[in-house]
Design an enzyme around this catalytic site. Sequence first.
Site, short mmCIF file in Angstrom:
data_model
loop_
_atom_site.label_atom_id
_atom_site.label_comp_id
_atom_site.label_asym_id
_atom_site.label_seq_id
_atom_site.Cartn_x
_atom_site.Cartn_y
_atom_site.Cartn_z
CB SER A 149 -0.78 0.00 1.10
OG SER A 149 -1.56 1.30 1.39
CE1 TYR A 162 -3.91 -1.83 5.29
CE2 TYR A 162 -2.84 0.22 4.67
CZ TYR A 162 -3.51 -0.98 4.26
OH TYR A 162 -3.93 -1.11 3.00
#
Length: 258
Positions: A149, A162
């Site tokens: 990501s 995350y």
Amino acid sequence: MDDGIVRDGIKPGDVVVVTGAGGGFGRAFCNRFGRAGAKVAAWEINPQAGAETVAQVKAAGGEAQFFQVDLSDASQIAKAVEQTLAAFGAPYVIINNASIYPRATVIDMKVEDWERTLKVNITAPFLIVRAFGPHMLKQKRGLVINIASGRGVEGAPRGANYAASKAAILSLTKTLALEWAPHNVRVNAIIPGVSMTAQPLENTTPEELLARGKKEIPLGRVGYPDDMAGLAAFMASSDAAYMTGQAVAMNGGRVLVP
Ligand SMILES: NC(=O)c1ccc[n+]([C@@H]2O[C@H](COP(=O)([O-])OP(=O)(O)OC[C@H]3O[C@@H](n4cnc5c(N)ncnc54)[C@H](O)[C@@H]3O)[C@@H](O)[C@H]2O)c1
């Protein structure tokens, strides 16, 4: 090709393991590889979502099987590996796609949320590639695709867990590519941009997401699961036989600041 180099790529009947197979990108990966004649091992925690993915692959004439697994549990991963090997044999492609994103600031984040995120997002991929690795290396062909990501590069307010896991999967991609290159097993990452799936919708509405795509993304829209599936198909093809250790952004032109 007239250079005499043998370029290996995915062939019908090859096995593709997809984690998080019931979600936005995961389902698109399964459908894409299923249509190309792969045997799809659909790993998913949610039985309804996993079964729906398998039904879609089969409806299009493909072959798929659902394996229920909670990726935060090492013993369930070991069991799913054994079941996949017994059903299909060694994978040609592993797509480490599943992730979770419990949001809170660093100060407010529960330690359990930090730990579960790292378990699902980075320890599970580590355990999965270790378990399948010896089988793939023996075949002297194969590919791992890790779904990263932009947050792993840029950071994420209310998402240190995350972001750390996504930075780690980019790093794992590099190391594993170097370790497995002598065995002709390639390892690459996809860095998706913000896309129309359940994950960003935990934190916003579809309307806001579409508006954000129009305003913030140079190509004027958010991503969709088929955008990522197209890149995965390329990475698995013989056209990408010389590509390993790379992280490719599929994000409509956003510049990622390292
Ligand atoms: N959608 C985006 O905007 C975006 C952007 C950048 C990166 N990504 C990455 O793309 C990947 C796929 O994301 P998505 O948007 O399709 O997400 P999603 O939430 O739609 O799908 C994730 C899937 O993983 C499954 N899952 C969650 N925890 C699990 C567990 N413990 N064990 C097994 N399965 C589990 C979920 O049930 C779900 O089906 C993720 O790695 C995500 O971080 C997504």
